[in-house]
Design a protein around this motif. Structure first.
Motif, PDB file in Angstrom:
ATOM      1  N   CYS A  44       0.828  -1.197   0.000  1.00  0.00           N
ATOM      2  CA  CYS A  44       0.000   0.000   0.000  1.00  0.00           C
ATOM      3  C   CYS A  44       0.867   1.253   0.000  1.00  0.00           C
ATOM      4  CB  CYS A  44      -0.893   0.029   1.248  1.00  0.00           C
ATOM      5  SG  CYS A  44      -2.197  -1.207   1.258  1.00  0.00           S
ATOM      6  N   LEU A  45       0.200   2.381  -0.116  1.00  0.00           N
ATOM      7  CA  LEU A  45       0.853   3.676  -0.057  1.00  0.00           C
ATOM      8  C   LEU A  45      -0.080   4.617   0.683  1.00  0.00           C
ATOM      9  CD1 LEU A  45       2.866   5.424  -2.748  1.00  0.00           C
ATOM     10  CD2 LEU A  45       0.937   6.664  -1.765  1.00  0.00           C
ATOM     11  N   TYR A  88       9.030   0.372   5.255  1.00  0.00           N
ATOM     12  CA  TYR A  88       8.537   1.719   5.004  1.00  0.00           C
ATOM     13  C   TYR A  88       9.502   2.413   4.048  1.00  0.00           C
ATOM     14  CZ  TYR A  88       5.919   0.963   9.365  1.00  0.00           C
ATOM     15  OH  TYR A  88       5.106   0.471  10.334  1.00  0.00           O
ATOM     16  N   GLY A  89       8.978   3.070   3.029  1.00  0.00           N
ATOM     17  CA  GLY A  89       9.819   3.838   2.118  1.00  0.00           C
ATOM     18  C   GLY A  89       9.229   5.213   1.895  1.00  0.00           C
ATOM     19  N   HIS A  97       5.835  14.954  -2.803  1.00  0.00           N
ATOM     20  CA  HIS A  97       4.559  14.990  -2.083  1.00  0.00           C
ATOM     21  C   HIS A  97       4.699  13.936  -1.005  1.00  0.00           C
ATOM     22  CE1 HIS A  97       0.033  15.554  -1.939  1.00  0.00           C
ATOM     23  NE2 HIS A  97       0.246  14.554  -1.085  1.00  0.00           N
ATOM     24  N   LEU A  98       4.519  14.321   0.232  1.00  0.00           N
ATOM     25  CA  LEU A  98       4.733  13.414   1.357  1.00  0.00           C
ATOM     26  C   LEU A  98       3.897  12.145   1.206  1.00  0.00           C
ATOM     27  CD1 LEU A  98       5.934  12.778   4.118  1.00  0.00           C
ATOM     28  CD2 LEU A  98       4.073  14.121   5.135  1.00  0.00           C
ATOM     29  N   HIS A  99       4.586  11.017   1.136  1.00  0.00           N
ATOM     30  CA  HIS A  99       3.907   9.726   1.053  1.00  0.00           C
ATOM     31  C   HIS A  99       4.857   8.633   1.548  1.00  0.00           C
ATOM     32  CE1 HIS A  99       6.111   9.905  -2.770  1.00  0.00           C
ATOM     33  NE2 HIS A  99       6.059   8.580  -2.805  1.00  0.00           N
ATOM     34  N   PHE A 100       4.277   7.562   2.040  1.00  0.00           N
ATOM     35  CA  PHE A 100       5.028   6.393   2.506  1.00  0.00           C
ATOM     36  C   PHE A 100       4.583   5.171   1.719  1.00  0.00           C
ATOM     37  CE2 PHE A 100       6.371   8.966   5.889  1.00  0.00           C
ATOM     38  CZ  PHE A 100       7.225   8.287   6.740  1.00  0.00           C
ATOM     39  N   GLN A 117      11.988  -3.344  -3.975  1.00  0.00           N
ATOM     40  CA  GLN A 117      12.128  -2.634  -5.246  1.00  0.00           C
ATOM     41  C   GLN A 117      10.938  -1.691  -5.433  1.00  0.00           C
ATOM     42  OE1 GLN A 117      13.096  -5.268  -8.620  1.00  0.00           O
ATOM     43  NE2 GLN A 117      13.282  -6.882  -7.062  1.00  0.00           N
ATOM     44  N   MET A 118      11.218  -0.539  -6.003  1.00  0.00           N
ATOM     45  CA  MET A 118      10.150   0.458  -6.157  1.00  0.00           C
ATOM     46  C   MET A 118       9.034  -0.048  -7.069  1.00  0.00           C
ATOM     47  SD  MET A 118       8.886   3.204  -5.126  1.00  0.00           S
ATOM     48  CE  MET A 118      10.228   3.759  -4.125  1.00  0.00           C
TER      49      MET A 118
END
Length: 141
Positions: A44-45, A88-89, A97-100, A117-118
């Motif tokens: 998730c993000l 957590y990345g 834009h702030l996101h995890f 991996q992204m």
């Protein structure tokens, strides 16, 4: 690098965003997405609701509220999928834009013991399978 909300994937809420992930919840100060690439089962993000470039730009109260949302999602993911660990990345090198990114890791699974991996581009699901994952998370959210 500071980004302009007019160029921001999350603020524009455009087709590019919808090709990468599925928004399925809005929490106190954030939006929650299921990442379509599912090499890390349940990934998730969580994105901050407003356009801020970095965690350190938030007030203490805003930061705490955002981190409460992040923890709320990881707790739901833990209950839904029982991963060994959730990575957590929060890189934001090119998209400020702030996101995890929340990447569940499983023993004997992809990249266990290393960095996720992204976008490995290996595992995509059917619409029904995405909905099943979303339903599992939402049960505990």
């Amino acid at each position: 690098m500071k980004s302009n909300p007019k160029d921001c994937l999350y603020c524009q809420n455009n087709e590019t965003l919808h090709n990468l992930m599925i928004e399925f919840a809005q929490l106190n100060v954030s939006r929650v997405f299921l990442f379509k690439e599912q090499t890390y089962h349940g990934r998730c993000l969580v994105a901050y609701k407003d356009h801020v470039n970095d965690l350190n730009e938030l007030s203490d109260g805003e930061r705490n509220a955002f981190m409460e949302d992040v923890v709320r999602v990881t707790r739901a993911m833990q209950k839904a999928f029982n991963p060994e660990k959730i990575n957590y990345g929060a890189y934001s090198d090119k998209l400020s834009h702030l996101h995890f990114h929340l990447a569940p890791k499983y023993v004997d699974g992809p990249d266990y013991g290393g960095t996720f991996q992204m976008n490995p581009g290996k595992v995509y699901l059917t619409d029904e399978e995405y909905q099943e994952l979303i339903n599992e998370i939402k049960k505990y959210l």
